[in-house]
Write a protein that holds these residues in place. Structure first.
Motif, PDB file in Angstrom:
ATOM      1  N   PRO A 179       1.031  -1.348   0.061  1.00  8.35           N
ATOM      2  CA  PRO A 179      -0.025   0.159  -0.065  1.00  8.35           C
ATOM      3  C   PRO A 179       0.899   1.394   0.056  1.00  8.35           C
ATOM      4  O   PRO A 179       1.959   1.214   0.316  1.00  8.35           O
ATOM      5  CB  PRO A 179      -0.694  -0.094   1.461  1.00  8.35           C
ATOM      6  N   LEU A 180       0.390   2.327  -0.556  1.00  2.00           N
ATOM      7  CA  LEU A 180       0.912   3.742  -0.708  1.00  2.00           C
ATOM      8  C   LEU A 180       0.979   4.258   0.571  1.00  2.00           C
ATOM      9  O   LEU A 180      -0.273   4.623   1.269  1.00  2.00           O
ATOM     10  CB  LEU A 180       0.550   4.415  -1.751  1.00  2.00           C
ATOM     11  N   TRP A 181       2.116   4.569   1.470  1.00  2.00           N
ATOM     12  CA  TRP A 181       1.743   5.251   2.583  1.00  2.00           C
ATOM     13  C   TRP A 181       2.752   6.225   2.450  1.00  2.00           C
ATOM     14  O   TRP A 181       4.094   6.177   2.381  1.00  2.00           O
ATOM     15  CB  TRP A 181       2.513   4.214   3.914  1.00  2.00           C
ATOM     16  N   LEU A 182       2.223   7.541   2.914  1.00  2.00           N
ATOM     17  CA  LEU A 182       2.978   8.813   2.910  1.00  2.00           C
ATOM     18  C   LEU A 182       3.767   9.065   1.236  1.00  2.00           C
ATOM     19  O   LEU A 182       4.858   9.391   1.511  1.00  2.00           O
ATOM     20  CB  LEU A 182       3.951   8.996   3.964  1.00  2.00           C
ATOM     21  N   MET A 226      -5.788   7.405  -3.173  1.00  2.00           N
ATOM     22  CA  MET A 226      -5.996   8.437  -3.932  1.00  2.00           C
ATOM     23  C   MET A 226      -6.203   7.977  -5.432  1.00  2.00           C
ATOM     24  O   MET A 226      -5.775   6.804  -5.673  1.00  2.00           O
ATOM     25  CB  MET A 226      -4.896   9.555  -4.127  1.00  2.00           C
ATOM     26  N   PRO A 227      -6.562   8.671  -6.443  1.00  2.00           N
ATOM     27  CA  PRO A 227      -6.864   8.158  -7.738  1.00  2.00           C
ATOM     28  C   PRO A 227      -5.439   7.898  -8.104  1.00  2.00           C
ATOM     29  O   PRO A 227      -4.513   8.753  -7.957  1.00  2.00           O
ATOM     30  CB  PRO A 227      -7.608   9.068  -8.637  1.00  2.00           C
ATOM     31  N   ALA A 228      -5.271   6.864  -8.954  1.00  2.00           N
ATOM     32  CA  ALA A 228      -3.862   6.516  -9.350  1.00  2.00           C
ATOM     33  C   ALA A 228      -3.026   7.465 -10.260  1.00  2.00           C
ATOM     34  O   ALA A 228      -2.291   7.979 -10.151  1.00  2.00           O
ATOM     35  CB  ALA A 228      -3.955   5.267  -9.924  1.00  2.00           C
ATOM     36  N   ILE A 244       0.455  13.969 -10.802  1.00  2.68           N
ATOM     37  CA  ILE A 244       0.860  15.266 -10.115  1.00  2.68           C
ATOM     38  C   ILE A 244       1.979  14.974  -8.926  1.00  2.68           C
ATOM     39  O   ILE A 244       3.082  15.925  -8.879  1.00  2.68           O
ATOM     40  CB  ILE A 244      -0.513  15.621  -9.097  1.00  2.68           C
ATOM     41  N   TYR A 245       2.140  13.793  -8.372  1.00  2.00           N
ATOM     42  CA  TYR A 245       3.135  13.523  -7.767  1.00  2.00           C
ATOM     43  C   TYR A 245       4.441  12.717  -8.239  1.00  2.00           C
ATOM     44  O   TYR A 245       5.429  12.504  -7.500  1.00  2.00           O
ATOM     45  CB  TYR A 245       2.631  12.747  -6.350  1.00  2.00           C
ATOM     46  N   PHE A 246       4.175  12.519  -9.453  1.00  2.00           N
ATOM     47  CA  PHE A 246       5.404  11.653 -10.190  1.00  2.00           C
ATOM     48  C   PHE A 246       5.694  10.581  -9.749  1.00  2.00           C
ATOM     49  O   PHE A 246       6.685  10.137 -10.198  1.00  2.00           O
ATOM     50  CB  PHE A 246       6.328  13.072 -10.488  1.00  2.00           C
ATOM     51  N   ALA A 247       4.992   9.694  -9.092  1.00  7.41           N
ATOM     52  CA  ALA A 247       5.089   8.598  -8.464  1.00  7.41           C
ATOM     53  C   ALA A 247       6.568   8.539  -7.854  1.00  7.41           C
ATOM     54  O   ALA A 247       7.225   7.508  -8.237  1.00  7.41           O
ATOM     55  CB  ALA A 247       4.768   7.520  -9.489  1.00  7.41           C
ATOM     56  N   ILE A 290      -8.895   2.913  -3.574  1.00  5.68           N
ATOM     57  CA  ILE A 290      -9.511   1.548  -3.143  1.00  5.68           C
ATOM     58  C   ILE A 290     -10.410   1.530  -2.132  1.00  5.68           C
ATOM     59  O   ILE A 290     -11.278   0.661  -1.968  1.00  5.68           O
ATOM     60  CB  ILE A 290      -8.240   0.868  -2.722  1.00  5.68           C
ATOM     61  N   GLU A 291     -10.536   2.569  -1.257  1.00  3.74           N
ATOM     62  CA  GLU A 291     -11.563   2.968  -0.263  1.00  3.74           C
ATOM     63  C   GLU A 291     -12.893   2.675  -0.903  1.00  3.74           C
ATOM     64  O   GLU A 291     -14.033   2.494  -0.249  1.00  3.74           O
ATOM     65  CB  GLU A 291     -11.322   3.996   0.542  1.00  3.74           C
ATOM     66  N   ASN A 292     -13.035   3.408  -2.138  1.00  2.67           N
ATOM     67  CA  ASN A 292     -14.493   3.608  -2.839  1.00  2.67           C
ATOM     68  C   ASN A 292     -14.511   2.663  -3.811  1.00  2.67           C
ATOM     69  O   ASN A 292     -15.404   2.852  -4.734  1.00  2.67           O
ATOM     70  CB  ASN A 292     -14.571   5.054  -3.334  1.00  2.67           C
ATOM     71  N   MET A 293     -13.806   1.594  -3.757  1.00  2.00           N
ATOM     72  CA  MET A 293     -13.724   0.568  -4.958  1.00  2.00           C
ATOM     73  C   MET A 293     -15.187  -0.116  -4.923  1.00  2.00           C
ATOM     74  O   MET A 293     -15.715  -0.837  -3.853  1.00  2.00           O
ATOM     75  CB  MET A 293     -12.806  -0.346  -4.852  1.00  2.00           C
ATOM     76  N   SER A 294     -16.003  -0.198  -6.045  1.00  2.81           N
ATOM     77  CA  SER A 294     -17.184  -1.106  -6.150  1.00  2.81           C
ATOM     78  C   SER A 294     -16.748  -2.437  -6.350  1.00  2.81           C
ATOM     79  O   SER A 294     -15.537  -2.783  -6.528  1.00  2.81           O
ATOM     80  CB  SER A 294     -17.868  -0.656  -7.484  1.00  2.81           C
ATOM     81  N   GLU A 295     -17.722  -3.296  -6.031  1.00  5.76           N
ATOM     82  CA  GLU A 295     -17.400  -4.811  -6.125  1.00  5.76           C
ATOM     83  C   GLU A 295     -17.157  -5.097  -7.530  1.00  5.76           C
ATOM     84  O   GLU A 295     -16.237  -6.088  -7.641  1.00  5.76           O
ATOM     85  CB  GLU A 295     -18.708  -5.586  -5.613  1.00  5.76           C
ATOM     86  N   GLY A 296     -17.689  -4.641  -8.560  1.00  5.88           N
ATOM     87  CA  GLY A 296     -17.278  -5.008  -9.735  1.00  5.88           C
ATOM     88  C   GLY A 296     -15.839  -4.583 -10.197  1.00  5.88           C
ATOM     89  O   GLY A 296     -15.270  -5.414 -10.892  1.00  5.88           O
ATOM     90  N   ARG A 297     -15.657  -3.384  -9.924  1.00  2.00           N
ATOM     91  CA  ARG A 297     -14.119  -2.839  -9.932  1.00  2.00           C
ATOM     92  C   ARG A 297     -13.272  -3.547  -9.320  1.00  2.00           C
ATOM     93  O   ARG A 297     -11.968  -4.246  -9.889  1.00  2.00           O
ATOM     94  CB  ARG A 297     -13.907  -1.504  -9.812  1.00  2.00           C
ATOM     95  N   ARG A 298     -13.567  -4.173  -8.138  1.00  4.27           N
ATOM     96  CA  ARG A 298     -12.525  -4.993  -7.246  1.00  4.27           C
ATOM     97  C   ARG A 298     -12.344  -6.572  -8.092  1.00  4.27           C
ATOM     98  O   ARG A 298     -11.296  -6.906  -8.075  1.00  4.27           O
ATOM     99  CB  ARG A 298     -13.297  -5.165  -5.946  1.00  4.27           C
ATOM    100  N   ILE A 299     -13.291  -6.862  -8.728  1.00  5.63           N
ATOM    101  CA  ILE A 299     -13.486  -8.213  -9.306  1.00  5.63           C
ATOM    102  C   ILE A 299     -12.486  -8.100 -10.755  1.00  5.63           C
ATOM    103  O   ILE A 299     -11.795  -9.113 -10.926  1.00  5.63           O
ATOM    104  CB  ILE A 299     -14.723  -8.832  -9.688  1.00  5.63           C
ATOM    105  N   ARG A 300     -12.851  -7.147 -11.118  1.00  2.51           N
ATOM    106  CA  ARG A 300     -11.893  -6.751 -12.563  1.00  2.51           C
ATOM    107  C   ARG A 300     -10.562  -6.762 -12.077  1.00  2.51           C
ATOM    108  O   ARG A 300      -9.665  -7.253 -12.980  1.00  2.51           O
ATOM    109  CB  ARG A 300     -12.231  -5.390 -13.184  1.00  2.51           C
ATOM    110  N   TRP A 301     -10.193  -5.998 -11.164  1.00  5.84           N
ATOM    111  CA  TRP A 301      -8.669  -6.018 -10.807  1.00  5.84           C
ATOM    112  C   TRP A 301      -8.090  -7.261 -10.151  1.00  5.84           C
ATOM    113  O   TRP A 301      -7.058  -7.743 -10.562  1.00  5.84           O
ATOM    114  CB  TRP A 301      -8.246  -4.930  -9.420  1.00  5.84           C
TER     115      TRP A 301
END
Length: 195
Positions: free
Chosen positions: A84-87, A134-136, A142-145, A172-183
């Motif tokens: 997970p991305l932390w800070l 956050m959105p990827a 914006i943060y240049f990864a 990921i906090e707002n991920m729908s079940e359909g999107r989760r299954i696709r991932w």
């Protein structure tokens, strides 16, 4: 062609199941279905000390759990790192794991003064999978990864690992079940292909 794959699950919480755990499981299922050999390292389950000095980093003998992790990395010709991305970067426990495992004499070898270190883990590829709130595209554009680039360039490529591919899973906090299954389906397919 069948690969030897080591999956490094880097979520530091060993007391609850997170999306990173499920992604690691799905990748490993896919790899087994694709007839690849696969093993896993769950960083939260490993007991190891923090490195605090240059002397320890360069000369201290790694503890048994770290030697086992080094064996799993040596055995593999493809690494999958999930965290997970932390800070803006990987959690501290995962960074500490890399400091312990990817040490001189294992991941690289110092040359003479002014010489580029020898890369000892050449011949291995990697995929990094990062989950974030956050959105990827915000992390990427914006943060240049920066945290991801640090892992790719200054840790993995420095040790000779390449090519390195990355997958960013945002919101990921707002991920729908359909999107989760696709991932999960996509990650399982990566495993089947050894990608």
């Amino acid at each position: 062609m069948a690969k030897r794959i080591t999956v490094i699950q880097g979520h530091p919480d060993g007391h609850a199941r997170h999306f990173c755990h499920v992604l690691a499981e799905e990748y490993m299922k896919g790899a087994k279905n694709g007839r690849h050999e696969v093993c896993g390292i769950d960083v939260a389950e490993i007991d190891f000390p923090l490195l605090r000095t240059k002397e320890d980093f360069e000369n201290a003998m790694p503890v048994n759990t770290i030697r086992q992790a080094q064996d799993a990395i040596s055995w593999a010709n493809h690494l999958v790192i999930i965290y997970p991305l932390w800070l803006g970067t990987m959690p501290a426990l995962l960074k500490a794991f890399f400091e312990q495992t990817l040490r001189p004499g294992f991941a690289f070898e110092y040359g003479d003064s002014g010489q580029i270190p020898k890369k000892l883990l050449a011949g291995r590829s990697a995929r990094i999978i990062v989950c974030m709130g956050m959105p990827a595209f915000i992390y990427q554009w914006i943060y240049f990864a920066h945290g991801l680039k640090n892992l790719e360039r200054n840790i993995l490529a420095f040790s000779g690992i390449g090519p390195i591919k990355s997958t960013l899973i945002g919101s990921i906090e707002n991920m729908s079940e359909g999107r989760r299954i696709r991932w999960l389906t996509k990650i399982r397919k990566f495993g089947e292909c050894g990608n």
